[in-house]
Write an enzyme that holds these catalytic residues in place. Structure first.
Site, mmCIF file in Angstrom:
data_model
loop_
_atom_site.group_PDB
_atom_site.id
_atom_site.type_symbol
_atom_site.label_atom_id
_atom_site.label_comp_id
_atom_site.label_asym_id
_atom_site.label_seq_id
_atom_site.Cartn_x
_atom_site.Cartn_y
_atom_site.Cartn_z
ATOM 1 N N ASP A 29 -61.069 76.443 40.938
ATOM 2 C CA ASP A 29 -60.704 75.219 41.664
ATOM 3 C C ASP A 29 -61.939 74.397 42.012
ATOM 4 O O ASP A 29 -63.077 74.809 41.742
ATOM 5 C CB ASP A 29 -59.927 75.584 42.940
ATOM 6 N N ASP A 98 -61.978 64.495 32.287
ATOM 7 C CA ASP A 98 -61.242 64.452 31.033
ATOM 8 C C ASP A 98 -60.152 63.400 31.183
ATOM 9 O O ASP A 98 -59.435 63.392 32.191
ATOM 10 C CB ASP A 98 -60.619 65.828 30.753
ATOM 11 N N ASP A 207 -59.734 62.387 25.545
ATOM 12 C CA ASP A 207 -59.040 63.409 24.770
ATOM 13 C C ASP A 207 -58.317 62.819 23.555
ATOM 14 O O ASP A 207 -57.738 61.738 23.641
ATOM 15 C CB ASP A 207 -58.007 64.065 25.701
ATOM 16 N N GLU A 256 -63.261 61.911 21.222
ATOM 17 C CA GLU A 256 -63.043 63.131 20.444
ATOM 18 C C GLU A 256 -62.388 62.723 19.137
ATOM 19 O O GLU A 256 -61.345 62.086 19.149
ATOM 20 C CB GLU A 256 -62.107 64.067 21.228
ATOM 21 N N HIS A 334 -63.742 74.336 24.594
ATOM 22 C CA HIS A 334 -62.627 75.172 25.068
ATOM 23 C C HIS A 334 -61.547 75.367 24.015
ATOM 24 O O HIS A 334 -60.540 76.012 24.289
ATOM 25 C CB HIS A 334 -62.022 74.522 26.317
ATOM 26 N N ASP A 335 -61.713 74.788 22.851
ATOM 27 C CA ASP A 335 -60.712 74.897 21.785
ATOM 28 C C ASP A 335 -61.153 75.816 20.657
ATOM 29 O O ASP A 335 -60.438 75.962 19.665
ATOM 30 C CB ASP A 335 -60.418 73.510 21.184
HETATM 31 C C1 GLC Z 1 -57.637 68.068 22.729
HETATM 32 C C2 GLC Z 1 -58.066 69.112 23.743
HETATM 33 C C3 GLC Z 1 -57.148 70.295 23.663
HETATM 34 C C4 GLC Z 1 -55.758 69.838 23.992
HETATM 35 C C5 GLC Z 1 -55.327 68.679 23.102
HETATM 36 C C6 GLC Z 1 -54.122 68.014 23.654
HETATM 37 O O1 GLC Z 1 -57.787 68.499 21.429
HETATM 38 O O2 GLC Z 1 -59.408 69.440 23.551
HETATM 39 O O3 GLC Z 1 -57.535 71.341 24.505
HETATM 40 O O4 GLC Z 1 -54.853 70.888 23.837
HETATM 41 O O5 GLC Z 1 -56.312 67.682 22.984
HETATM 42 O O6 GLC Z 1 -54.391 67.337 24.848
HETATM 43 CA CA CA Z 2 -58.054 78.940 43.548
#
Ligand code: GLC
Ligand code: CA
Length: 560
Positions: A29, A98, A207, A256, A334-335
């Site tokens: 958090d 984000d 994103d 991205e 993170h992907d």
């Molecule tokens: C982007 C993000 C991914 C997410 C997708 C949909 O690729 O990096 O984690 O699931 O968009 O928002």
């Molecule tokens: Ca927490």
């Protein structure tokens, strides 16, 4: 162009859900981040990009937003956000949020109105999303408008009985895509973005930015990705956001996009253009795919690492943007799987390969993004039970593998090697219960190796990966490495990773072995007066012919 702060930055990508839990509900958090700001400052980063923090049913860990103006209860309150911004700024750390503009959650008020013909605002919001009528087959049965596949596996269409239509979702079915051809919708997004800017945020990571436009002819296609990826018109939308919202307010942005030609790259992030400041691209990310595998297809099967293609991808971007735009360098986000497990060797050559990956990446020019946990060499997950996984993508894909003939074990191994959950396990702070992340069982299990791999232990060891990162980051700033000019040496060599980066005051030479066997490298350059400043076996003198042990990597410096 005047120099901007982000050109000298080192960005830390922070996955809020797994960083630090302050109130012991098992979920990371905002107060958790605040409690670790000193850590981030000590590491030497000066900007953090935080994964989506908005109200969300968490189908895709927050990329499915149900209220753009609210902070998720999981993460805290708007007061916590303000506190974070204030405290981070005191430490000279910028905050990057984000920004998800391609889709919403199906639980947002907009979509509730859109799908329900009896809703009072139906007329306004229906067109915020993308709808198509059913088709009918020879037997008169209802079928989907097209066979396009979503990025998470399964179809892109979901049927809505109340209107007898399908809505489009290129990610999960709980994430309907927004219609960027609708002016009111765009204005709502602009207003929302401005609201966060006014709160004091310094920048955004936008994103899925190359997916905003779709092919509205809805031709047949399978998987049909070209119908919702990089369609030229999406640049118009991005430029509109840029000229109306981002640039007048002087906020930093990085988009991205899966790939781009030179012309497109400059559109996205050329100094003179007004879409983004930088672009996150993926050319170097899946260099070890086994693309012919039929049982765990796509990114899911692991083959031999194509080192050449990694070098060529970076090289291509440096050349495309040279003098015209600014590059990002990063190993993974993170992907993707953890880079150490993916491109390195997280068992036999844990130390050697983690440092090799650090030297090869962090002496290149451009603005680095370091991913949470990379600095302490966190590895892929060790989960044995399908139910230990959390990612929405994992479950559709698991079923897919089984239907293609995979055994349970083969499917599980694909998940442990390639799934997005690998990057999302809780941060390994120390060797106490749950790795110091939380006092209660975390939302996602900690990887068991935390007793060995954790920050506390590495802080005490001057040779640890953490201290190596810290030292390189300091050097990066002192020597303005972001600003250098790179030249690869023997770029077509299949095993080595060798380049020079020339900065104002010095030349850095990186010589590395990407393999788990010995190799020899020939350096066709003047090698005089170079000093070995980093090594992962022992200090070496530079010679033209150089034998490298498994994952051996060396950094040399020549003062000008
Ligand atoms: C982007 C993000 C991914 C997410 C997708 C949909 O690729 O990096 O984690 O699931 O968009 O928002
Ligand atoms: Ca927490």
């Amino acid at each position: 162009m005047n120099r901007k702060w982000w050109q000298d930055a080192i960005i830390y990508q922070l996955y809020i859900r797994s960083f630090k839990d302050s109130n012991n509900d098992g979920i990371g958090d905002f107060q958790g981040i605040i409690s670790k700001l000193d850590y981030l400052s000590d590491l030497g980063v000066n900007a953090i990009w935080i994964s989506p923090h908005y109200e969300s049913p968490m189908d895709d860990n927050g990329y499915d937003i149900s209220d753009f103006y609210k902070v998720s209860k999981d993460y805290g309150t708007i007061e916590d956000v303000k506190e974070l911004i204030k405290k981070a700024h005191k430490l000279n750390i910028k905050i990057i949020f984000d920004l998800v503009l391609n889709h919403t959650s199906d639980e947002i008020e907009w979509f509730k109105a859109a799908k329900d013909p009896n809703h009072k605002d139906h007329e306004k919001y229906h067109d915020y999303y993308i709808w198509q009528p059913p088709k009918y087959n020879g037997k008169g049965e209802r079928v989907m408008p097209t066979q396009w596949r979503s990025w998470f596996g399964g179809p892109v269409w979901e049927y809505n009985e109340a209107t007898n239509e399908y809505y489009l979702h290129i990610f999960s079915k709980k994430m309907p895509d927004l219609n960027w051809r609708n002016e009111d919708m765009k204005n709502d997004l602009k207003k929302m973005t401005k609201w966060w800017i006014d709160l004091g945020v310094d920048g955004f990571r936008v994103d899925a930015s190359n997916h905003l436009e779709k092919n509205w002819d809805f031709p047949e296609g399978h998987p049909g990705y070209e119908n919702f990826s990089s369609i030229p018109k999406h640049h118009e939308y991005l430029e509109e956001m840029g000229t109306e919202v981002f640039y007048p307010n002087d906020v930093f942005t990085m988009g991205e996009s899966g790939g781009a030609s030179k012309e497109e790259a400059i559109k996205y992030c050329g100094f003179e253009n007004k879409e983004f400041d930088m672009l996150i691209h993926f050319g170097h990310c899946w260099a070890d795919g086994d693309w012919d595998n039929k049982i765990t297809p796509g990114k899911w099967a692991k083959g031999k690492i194509d080192v050449k293609s990694i070098k060529h991808s970076f090289d291509r971007w440096f050349k495309m943007l040279k003098g015209k735009g600014w590059n990002i360098i990063y190993w993974h986000n993170h992907d993707q799987p953890r880079v150490l497990s993916h491109y390195g060797n997280d068992s036999e050559y844990y130390n050697e390969s983690s440092k090799m990956l650090a030297y090869t990446l962090y002496f290149m020019p451009g603005t680095p993004i370091v991913y949470q946990g990379e600095e302490i060499g966190m590895t892929n997950v060790d989960y044995e039970d399908l139910n230990d996984f959390r990612d929405v993508e994992v479950f559709t894909e698991y079923d897919n593998f089984i239907s293609l003939g995979a055994t349970h074990e083969v499917a599980m191994q694909a998940l442990r090697d390639r799934s997005r959950d690998n990057a999302r396990s809780p941060f390994q702070w120390d060797n106490s219960v749950n790795s110091g992340f939380s006092e209660v069982t975390p939302w996602m299990n900690t990887v068991k190796n935390y007793t060995e791999i954790n920050l506390e232990k590495q802080r005490k060891d001057p040779n640890s990966l953490f201290n190596t990162y810290k030292s390189i980051f300091k050097l990066r700033k002192d020597e303005m490495i972001n600003n250098g000019y790179i030249k690869f040496i023997d770029i077509d060599n299949e095993d080595s990773y060798t380049y020079i980066n020339e900065t104002e005051n010095a030349i850095f030479l990186i010589v590395a072995n990407f393999r788990n066997f010995d190799i020899s490298v020939y350096l066709d350059i003047n090698i005089e007066n170079y000093i070995n400043i980093y090594y992962n076996y022992s200090v070496r003198e530079l010679t033209k012919n150089i034998e490298l042990k498994p994952y051996e990597a060396l950094v040399f410096k020549l003062n000008k």
